[in-house]
Design a protein around this motif. Structure first.
Motif, PDB file in Angstrom:
ATOM      1  N   ALA A   1       0.851 -16.169   1.063  1.00  0.00           N
ATOM      2  CA  ALA A   1       0.827 -16.558   2.474  1.00  0.00           C
ATOM      3  C   ALA A   1       0.978 -18.067   2.629  1.00  0.00           C
ATOM      4  N   ASP A   2       0.343 -18.843   1.724  1.00  0.00           N
ATOM      5  CA  ASP A   2       0.498 -20.307   1.758  1.00  0.00           C
ATOM      6  C   ASP A   2       1.930 -20.731   1.418  1.00  0.00           C
ATOM      7  N   ARG A   3       2.526 -20.041   0.452  1.00  0.00           N
ATOM      8  CA  ARG A   3       3.825 -20.462  -0.085  1.00  0.00           C
ATOM      9  C   ARG A   3       4.999 -19.975   0.758  1.00  0.00           C
ATOM     10  N   PHE A   4       4.964 -18.705   1.185  1.00  0.00           N
ATOM     11  CA  PHE A   4       6.133 -18.109   1.851  1.00  0.00           C
ATOM     12  C   PHE A   4       5.905 -17.813   3.331  1.00  0.00           C
ATOM     13  N   GLY A   5       4.692 -18.016   3.796  1.00  0.00           N
ATOM     14  CA  GLY A   5       4.407 -17.791   5.207  1.00  0.00           C
ATOM     15  C   GLY A   5       3.726 -16.460   5.444  1.00  0.00           C
ATOM     16  N   PRO A   6       2.827 -16.403   6.424  1.00  0.00           N
ATOM     17  CA  PRO A   6       2.080 -15.172   6.679  1.00  0.00           C
ATOM     18  C   PRO A   6       2.922 -14.032   7.246  1.00  0.00           C
ATOM     19  N   GLY A   7       3.986 -14.341   7.982  1.00  0.00           N
ATOM     20  CA  GLY A   7       4.789 -13.295   8.601  1.00  0.00           C
ATOM     21  C   GLY A   7       5.439 -12.361   7.599  1.00  0.00           C
ATOM     22  N   LYS A   8       6.174 -12.930   6.631  1.00  0.00           N
ATOM     23  CA  LYS A   8       6.821 -12.113   5.599  1.00  0.00           C
ATOM     24  C   LYS A   8       5.778 -11.368   4.764  1.00  0.00           C
ATOM     25  N   THR A   9       4.656 -12.038   4.525  1.00  0.00           N
ATOM     26  CA  THR A   9       3.587 -11.422   3.742  1.00  0.00           C
ATOM     27  C   THR A   9       3.073 -10.167   4.436  1.00  0.00           C
ATOM     28  N   ILE A  10       2.832 -10.269   5.732  1.00  0.00           N
ATOM     29  CA  ILE A  10       2.294  -9.137   6.496  1.00  0.00           C
ATOM     30  C   ILE A  10       3.303  -7.996   6.581  1.00  0.00           C
ATOM     31  N   LEU A  11       4.581  -8.313   6.775  1.00  0.00           N
ATOM     32  CA  LEU A  11       5.606  -7.268   6.887  1.00  0.00           C
ATOM     33  C   LEU A  11       5.690  -6.432   5.614  1.00  0.00           C
ATOM     34  N   GLY A  12       5.841  -7.098   4.474  1.00  0.00           N
ATOM     35  CA  GLY A  12       5.940  -6.353   3.216  1.00  0.00           C
ATOM     36  C   GLY A  12       4.682  -5.569   2.915  1.00  0.00           C
ATOM     37  N   SER A  13       3.546  -6.177   3.167  1.00  0.00           N
ATOM     38  CA  SER A  13       2.264  -5.524   2.927  1.00  0.00           C
ATOM     39  C   SER A  13       2.130  -4.255   3.769  1.00  0.00           C
ATOM     40  N   GLY A  14       2.408  -4.368   5.064  1.00  0.00           N
ATOM     41  CA  GLY A  14       2.201  -3.242   5.973  1.00  0.00           C
ATOM     42  C   GLY A  14       3.083  -2.042   5.657  1.00  0.00           C
ATOM     43  N   ILE A  15       4.342  -2.294   5.346  1.00  0.00           N
ATOM     44  CA  ILE A  15       5.235  -1.180   5.016  1.00  0.00           C
ATOM     45  C   ILE A  15       4.775  -0.479   3.744  1.00  0.00           C
ATOM     46  N   LEU A  16       4.363  -1.255   2.741  1.00  0.00           N
ATOM     47  CA  LEU A  16       3.895  -0.663   1.489  1.00  0.00           C
ATOM     48  C   LEU A  16       2.640   0.176   1.688  1.00  0.00           C
ATOM     49  N   TRP A  17       1.688  -0.326   2.488  1.00  0.00           N
ATOM     50  CA  TRP A  17       0.462   0.454   2.601  1.00  0.00           C
ATOM     51  C   TRP A  17       0.697   1.744   3.395  1.00  0.00           C
ATOM     52  N   GLY A  18       1.647   1.738   4.337  1.00  0.00           N
ATOM     53  CA  GLY A  18       1.998   2.982   5.016  1.00  0.00           C
ATOM     54  C   GLY A  18       2.608   4.002   4.061  1.00  0.00           C
ATOM     55  N   VAL A  19       3.466   3.527   3.163  1.00  0.00           N
ATOM     56  CA  VAL A  19       4.099   4.419   2.181  1.00  0.00           C
ATOM     57  C   VAL A  19       3.054   5.019   1.237  1.00  0.00           C
ATOM     58  N   PHE A  20       2.138   4.188   0.721  1.00  0.00           N
ATOM     59  CA  PHE A  20       1.123   4.704  -0.206  1.00  0.00           C
ATOM     60  C   PHE A  20       0.167   5.668   0.488  1.00  0.00           C
ATOM     61  N   GLN A  21      -0.089   5.447   1.776  1.00  0.00           N
ATOM     62  CA  GLN A  21      -0.940   6.387   2.504  1.00  0.00           C
ATOM     63  C   GLN A  21      -0.277   7.761   2.583  1.00  0.00           C
ATOM     64  N   MET A  22       1.028   7.776   2.833  1.00  0.00           N
ATOM     65  CA  MET A  22       1.739   9.055   2.892  1.00  0.00           C
ATOM     66  C   MET A  22       1.744   9.750   1.527  1.00  0.00           C
ATOM     67  N   ILE A  23       1.922   8.962   0.473  1.00  0.00           N
ATOM     68  CA  ILE A  23       1.927   9.540  -0.876  1.00  0.00           C
ATOM     69  C   ILE A  23       0.580  10.202  -1.196  1.00  0.00           C
ATOM     70  N   THR A  24      -0.518   9.617  -0.695  1.00  0.00           N
ATOM     71  CA  THR A  24      -1.848  10.167  -0.963  1.00  0.00           C
ATOM     72  C   THR A  24      -1.953  11.617  -0.505  1.00  0.00           C
ATOM     73  N   GLY A  25      -1.256  11.951   0.567  1.00  0.00           N
ATOM     74  CA  GLY A  25      -1.289  13.326   1.079  1.00  0.00           C
ATOM     75  C   GLY A  25      -0.615  14.330   0.184  1.00  0.00           C
ATOM     76  N   CYS A  26       0.048  13.873  -0.872  1.00  0.00           N
ATOM     77  CA  CYS A  26       0.748  14.789  -1.787  1.00  0.00           C
ATOM     78  C   CYS A  26       0.010  14.988  -3.112  1.00  0.00           C
ATOM     79  N   LEU A  27      -1.175  14.392  -3.270  1.00  0.00           N
ATOM     80  CA  LEU A  27      -1.836  14.360  -4.575  1.00  0.00           C
ATOM     81  C   LEU A  27      -2.694  15.598  -4.831  1.00  0.00           C
ATOM     82  N   HIS A  28      -2.902  15.886  -6.150  1.00  0.00           N
ATOM     83  CA  HIS A  28      -3.674  17.069  -6.523  1.00  0.00           C
ATOM     84  C   HIS A  28      -4.728  16.792  -7.590  1.00  0.00           C
TER      85      HIS A  28
END
Length: 433
Positions: free
Chosen positions: A71-98
């Protein structure tokens, strides 16, 4: 002099962060609400549930300093965008686990992907807000955590019904996350210099306040950093961080085990659990916003910020401990909800105060990494406490000693911040020299 009325774009930025933090905590709450159903279907015991709940925090903890640096180096905006998309994807994957192993791995990855949200928010405080606005800013953002937990309960109960069980509920939460992140990104990526919505009057107001705070003369782009090592030698940094560790242990312990406590001790169904969570954490939202605005009001009145913060932590920590003492003897779910709600009101006030501190004590170009380091150590507690509570409950057959543990954390919130000095930034003597 500019006579134009300033716009309020900075508060739109923090409203978008509030939305992101809310959906972030909906994502965290979903596993706790769904865990009774997951536990029954996949035959997980209390110890295994504790390990699965803690796996999130290990990933979250490990990524805190890298997230702050990013966030210090590349800015908070890009950091938040990449973070948010990834956590949405991992949440969906959790619904497929056994399997329990897969749950632990994906929960750890989910935690790692969510790590940047708070360091990036602290960075945005140092960019957009004056020193007398930051507790409000922190309160607006961090109010999303109890609100997300509050509405996450009934929302996930609805998802369970709409999408046919816990798997569909997890996938629905992931999709919701990605949509909210994409809507908020245009606000989070902007700075006062680049935002198309801000007018000259608001830009001038922010620039003048930050130049005065950081003692900038001439070049507003000058580097203002003293390095992480300097903070590690500071009593102020450690007073903040040790107090925050106690706060995080209290918060995450109740957030992860609260639904199970209500379910097992008072033998209530999932609808009652969802309603109870909504009440308890909804009161937390009120406490956070009230506390943030009240503390900034006192600062604007000219009262010493050092005294305001220390007295706040001292009083609120003791009140939280008293609430935990009464909770340990609660005999009805109604009384349990009252004690939990009171504790949550105080606890969320504590939370917004802590999250205003990295921008308060740090040099401008160190805010992200200082917030990340504080949150990293705090979340070590978040990783350990769910497991510890599981062990205590398994060993004793009840929640009494787990609640007494939370009482001890509350007292730590009162004690450790006493060693802070908020009247000067860490490393100010070096930069002045």
């Amino acid at each position: 002099m500019n006579n134009e009325k300033p716009t309020k774009v900075r508060w739109m930025v923090f409203a978008s962060l509030f939305a992101l933090c809310t959906v972030n905590y909906i994502d965290r709450a979903v596993i706790s609400v769904c865990m009774p159903a997951i536990e029954e279907e996949l035959q997980f015991g209390p110890e295994l549930v504790g390990v699965i709940l803690s796996a999130f925090f290990w990933g979250y903890t490990v990524m805190q300093i890298p997230a702050g640096w990013f966030a210090d180096r590349f800015g908070p905006g890009k950091t938040i965008l990449g973070s948010g998309i990834l956590w949405g994807v991992f949440q969906m994957i959790t619904g497929c686990l056994h399997s329990s192993t897969a749950f632990m791995i994906v929960r750890a990855l989910l935690g790692a992907s969510e790590a940047p949200i708070y360091p990036a928010s602290s960075k945005l405080q140092s960019v957009w807000l004056t020193k007398n606005e930051r507790t409000r800013g922190a309160a607006i953002v961090d109010a999303g955590s109890p609100l997300g937990t509050a509405i996450g309960g009934p929302l996930i109960v609805a998802f369970l019904a709409w999408f046919g069980g816990w798997r569909g509920a997890l996938m629905g939460a992931g999709i919701l996350t990605i949509l909210v992140v994409l809507l908020c990104y245009p606000f989070c990526k902007a700075t006062p210099d680049t935002s198309p919505r801000i007018n000259a009057a608001e830009r001038e107001y922010i620039d003048n306040a930050l130049k005065d705070e950081y003692k900038i003369s001439g070049d507003a782009n000058q580097k203002l950093s003293v390095g992480l090592t300097r903070y590690l030698k500071s009593f102020t940094f450690w007073g903040m961080t040790l107090g925050f560790i106690c706060y995080d242990c209290f918060w995450y312990g109740l957030m992860t085990w609260g639904p199970m406590y209500l379910s097992q001790v008072f033998n209530v169904n999932i609808m009652t659990i969802g309603t109870s969570i909504f009440i308890v954490f909804g009161v937390g939202v009120i406490g956070e916003l009230f506390g943030g605005f009240f503390i900034d009001h006192l600062k604007e009145k000219g009262i010493d910020p050092n005294k305001i913060v220390k007295w706040s932590f001292g009083i609120l920590g003791v009140l939280m401990a008293i609430a935990m003492y009464f909770l340990s003897n609660a005999t009805s779910i109604t009384m349990a909800i009252i004690y939990l709600s009171f504790a949550m009101f105080c606890e969320r006030w504590v939370g917004c105060t802590f999250w205003s501190l990295p921008a308060t004590i740090s040099q401008r170009d160190d805010v992200g990494i200082v917030a990340g380091f504080m949150n990293m150590l705090g979340n070590v507690g978040g990783a350990i406490v769910p497991v510890l509570v599981g062990i205590i409950v398994m060993a004793t057959g009840n929640y009494y000693w787990a609640i007494i543990l939370f009482l001890a954390f509350a007292l730590g919130i009162s004690f450790f911040p006493l060693i802070m000095n908020l009247n000067k930034k860490v490393g100010a003597d070096i930069l002045k020299a």
